[in-house]
Design an enzyme around this catalytic site. Structure first.
Site, PDB file in Angstrom:
ATOM      1  N   GLU A 198       0.940  -1.054  -0.115  1.00 33.90           N
ATOM      2  CA  GLU A 198      -0.027   0.032  -0.049  1.00 33.90           C
ATOM      3  C   GLU A 198       1.033   0.988   0.132  1.00 33.90           C
ATOM      4  OE1 GLU A 198      -3.137   1.808   2.739  1.00 33.90           O
ATOM      5  OE2 GLU A 198      -3.255  -0.444   2.979  1.00 33.90           O
TER       6      GLU A 198
ATOM      7  N   GLU B 230      -5.048  10.216   9.279  1.00 29.49           N
ATOM      8  CA  GLU B 230      -3.712   9.606   9.717  1.00 29.49           C
ATOM      9  C   GLU B 230      -3.480  10.280  11.254  1.00 29.49           C
ATOM     10  OE1 GLU B 230      -3.131   7.560   7.531  1.00 29.49           O
ATOM     11  OE2 GLU B 230      -3.633   8.697   5.823  1.00 29.49           O
TER      12      GLU B 230
END
Ligand SMILES: Cc1ncc(COP(=O)(O)O)c(C=O)c1O
Lengths: 276, 451
Positions: free
Chosen positions: A46, A57
């Protein structure tokens, strides 16, 4: 649609999905790091395309994205990097919708999806593109034979789950806990429950958000996951390399070792007779 | 869950409410989607439907606690200066000193009705944080506020005010430390605590239903403006002028003049538009379209209108005038961004306007030609700050000073209404420092105090 390369990558036992941010701390380093992760047993890469506002995040990956942007990573440089990768596992592009939407001469996802397919990307994870808004992206992915991976959160309602599964190919990204990405010491106690909800879904299930060790990988697979997704734990190693000015090879060795630990841990999570 | 909200759930919902033409939508991480849907459902029921008398409760509290209606003041000296009648809508006189309380009180009250137990919010100028902290103290809700480090430093009085109301203030050190970063961080908190927490977003930005809901809470401004204009001027104004950061005082000042499309029709097709619903209990006749009233959104021109794409920096916050379409913070709207889609750092001398995005409905109304985006630069805003203070005895927020500054170049015959979205006490440090550094016309000398 062609057979999903990503799905195939889950067929050889519990899969290790490994995330790093492209360009952290340079495109060159990323190439080495990705290859090391694959040498360590990674089944799906990924690769994050850095966006300036990474709301999904935690601090670790935010900082990685910042380093990558400061080093000059761009969507075009990202596609070049993908082209140059010497790995034979599928690469998933993980990014935010605005970058996909802006790429090329016309606003909309078509041009980036096409360019990504051409560069060798197998699918997308787009955390700020919930299923409700995914129609144009889904169509573009379908046209170019790419998978669009949806994230199932602990809060996802049964109605939403159903509509996501209608569109999911490749694998389902099971978000193991509330909040943002970031390595944690323990597997969330909600993981078995989250997997149970997906029991009947005919697509591989990989759990992410917080996994950082072989033991945790084992636990997650023992709970019924077909794979584990790990990002922040690698990024911590990369950040340490930046901080201490370590050579690329030294960091790559540590990444490979962690990937191997995670992969071995994941295998241990299988019931005895299924282990290879 | 009601039938209504079921229709906005799942894969068939590309035609959902919350789209203003191509703008708006719900671009948020999946973990937040159920909260956003729950909120959309609560918005339909309580705000649009007045379930359990929610809107009556809101209207009473914003009167008694907030001090509404705020006056529409004739600015005699400015009128003399310009040769047409200037009226000021006095949101600076609302409790807390800015229009932000309309929305903060509405949302904290709604969170109560929804059974939420904790409030988070972001703030730029600190006005929204202060209003939220105030509403939380009043309604007894724990509250945490995120604020960029730069803004903490340039808006200290508001930081203290938030703390005095018992809110936690969390400085955000990422990026340029302004509103954009504060929003990112609040979304992260919300994603972690979504089960019992409501995010009181501070402007008409974010995923549906925020842009529509915040507009509705703020629409009390223009609802009053219309009634007061009829009473005091005997007519509607020629123009309404309001500053635009995210655009909440802007949409609040414009909503009753834009007219109302039935927002429910938006669910029937993607061409539907969720413009300007009307808050239950509005006086008769308000919120009817008034096409002959010009609506001017004054953006922060900063020091220059350009964008340095290589540096990822815009020395302005003029996303309506110079931005391009993209997706940020939950909505599709006009943004300051590079060609590749990276969001650039914006700039304004005024913290509350310093944002790279803008509300999706404003973006839509600009494209439709209903709202005209204009801008004034930092210096003009500072001059207007001093002008209004000196000539009318009103110290405006630096944000509002942008709207006041636009009068200098206004070419109509009036009467015009300027929305004074807030008072400028919070800005005194910045104004004194920046005025001295730039040699601003009309700025008093402060040296006498420094001996
Ligand atoms: C007094 C005042 N006016 C205007 C604004 C800008 O916000 P908006 O454009 O949402 O009204 C702010 C923001 O903090 C503010 O404090």
């Amino acid at each position: 649609m062609t057979r999903s390369e990503i799905r195939a990558a889950f067929e050889g036992g519990p899969a290790l999905v490994s995330y790093v941010a492209a360009g952290d701390p340079s495109a060159e380093a990323t190439k080495e790091y990705v290859e090391a992760l694959v040498d360590g047993g990674t089944d799906v890469v990924e690769l994050g395309l850095p966006f300036s506002e990474p709301v999904a995040e935690g601090t670790t990956i935010q900082n990685a994205i910042k380093r990558a942007l400061e080093a000059g990573m761009t969507p075009d440089a990202y596609l070049d990097l993908v082209r140059e990768l010497d790995v034979d596992v599928p690469v998933v592009c993980m990014t935010y919708y605005n970058l996909i939407y802006q790429y090329g001469s016309e606003p909309g996802p078509e041009e980036f999806v096409e360019a990504a397919a051409e560069a060798g990307i197998s699918g997308f994870v787009v955390p700020d593109l919930p299923v409700n808004e995914s129609e144009p992206m889904y169509e573009a992915c379908r046209e170019h034979g790419l998978d669009l991976v949806f994230i199932v959160a602990p809060t996802t309602t049964p109605e939403r789950l159903e509509s996501m599964l209608d569109r999911t190919t490749g694998f389902v990204y099971v978000q193991g806990r509330l909040g943002t990405t970031g390595a944690r010491d323990e597997v969330s106690e909600n993981t078995p429950e989250a997997l149970e909800r997906l029991q009947d879904a005919d697509v591989p299930k990989a759990v992410g958000f917080g996994i950082s060790s072989g033991d945790q990988a084992r636990e997650v697979v023992a709970s019924g996951a077909d794979g584990v997704i790990v990002g922040s734990a690698y990024v911590d190693i990369i950040a340490d390399g930046v901080e201490n000015d370590l050579p690329i090879e030294a960091v790559a060795d540590r990444l490979e070792a962690l990937a191997a630990e995670l992969k071995a841990g994941a295998r241990k999570g299988l019931p005895e007779p299924e282990r290879k | 869950m009601s039938e209504e909200s079921k229709r906005t759930t799942g894969a068939q919902s590309e035609t959902q409410a919350g789209k203003f033409g191509a703008y708006g939508g719900q671009y948020v991480p999946e973990v937040l989607m159920p909260a956003v849907e729950e909120l959309a459902d609560a918005y339909e029921r309580y705000v649009l439907g007045n379930e359990d008398g929610f809107v009556d409760d809101f209207r009473q509290r914003i009167r008694e606690f907030g001090g509404r209606p705020t006056p529409l003041s004739h600015a005699e000296n400015l009128s003399g200066r310009y040769g047409f009648d200037v009226y000021l809508k006095r949101e600076d006189l609302l409790h807390g000193g800015a229009h932000k309380l309309n929305n903060a009180l509405g949302q904290v009250l709604l969170a109560k009705y929804m059974g939420k137990e904790r409030i988070v919010a972001e703030t730029g100028a600190g006005q929204h944080g202060t209003a939220t902290a105030m509403a939380c103290a009043y309604l007894d809700m724990p509250c945490e506020i995120y604020m960029g480090r730069t803004d903490v430093n340039r808006q200290r009085p508001n930081v203290f005010r938030m703390r005095i109301h018992d809110a936690e203030v969390n400085p955000v050190d990422v990026g340029s430390g302004t509103l954009k970063e504060a929003i990112n961080e609040t979304m992260r908190d919300w994603a972690t605590n979504v089960e019992d927490t409501h995010y009181v977003i501070g402007s008409v930005v974010g995923p549906h239903p925020f842009p529509a809901m915040v507009r509705d809470f703020q629409s009390v401004i223009s609802e009053e403006m219309r009634v007061q204009s009829e009473d005091q001027l005997g007519r509607l104004p020629e123009a309404v002028i309001a500053c635009a950061g995210g655009g909440s005082n802007t949409m609040g000042a414009f909503a009753a003049f834009v007219g109302r499309a039935d927002h429910r029709s938006a669910e029937q097709g993607s061409g539907g538009v969720a413009t300007s619903a009307r808050l239950p209990g509005a006086p008769e006749g308000t919120h009817e379209p008034a096409a002959d009233v010009d609506l001017l959104a004054v953006e922060a021109g900063g020091s220059s209108l350009g964008v340095d794409k290589a540096e990822g920096y815009a020395p302005n916050s003029a996303s309506l005038s110079t931005g391009t379409e993209g997706v940020l913070h939950g909505a599709r709207t006009k943004l300051l961004q590079t060609e590749e889609g990276q969001i650039v750092e914006s700039h304004s001398v005024s913290a509350g306007l310093d944002y790279a995005g803008v509300g999706p409905e404003l973006a839509y109304l600009v494209d439709e030609g209903r709202v005209e985006p204009v801008n004034v630069d930092d210096d003009a805003a500072l001059e207007a700050f001093h002008r209004l203070s000196r000539e009318e005895g009103i110290i405006p927020a630096l944000e509002s000073s942008h709207a006041v500054a636009y009068l200098e170049g206004y070419e109509g015959d009036g009467p015009v209404v300027v929305n004074v979205s807030g008072r400028g006490d919070k800005d005194l440090d910045t104004v004194i420092e920046e005025s001295a550094a730039r040699d601003i016309a009309g700025a008093p000398t402060m040296e006498v105090f420094e001996e």
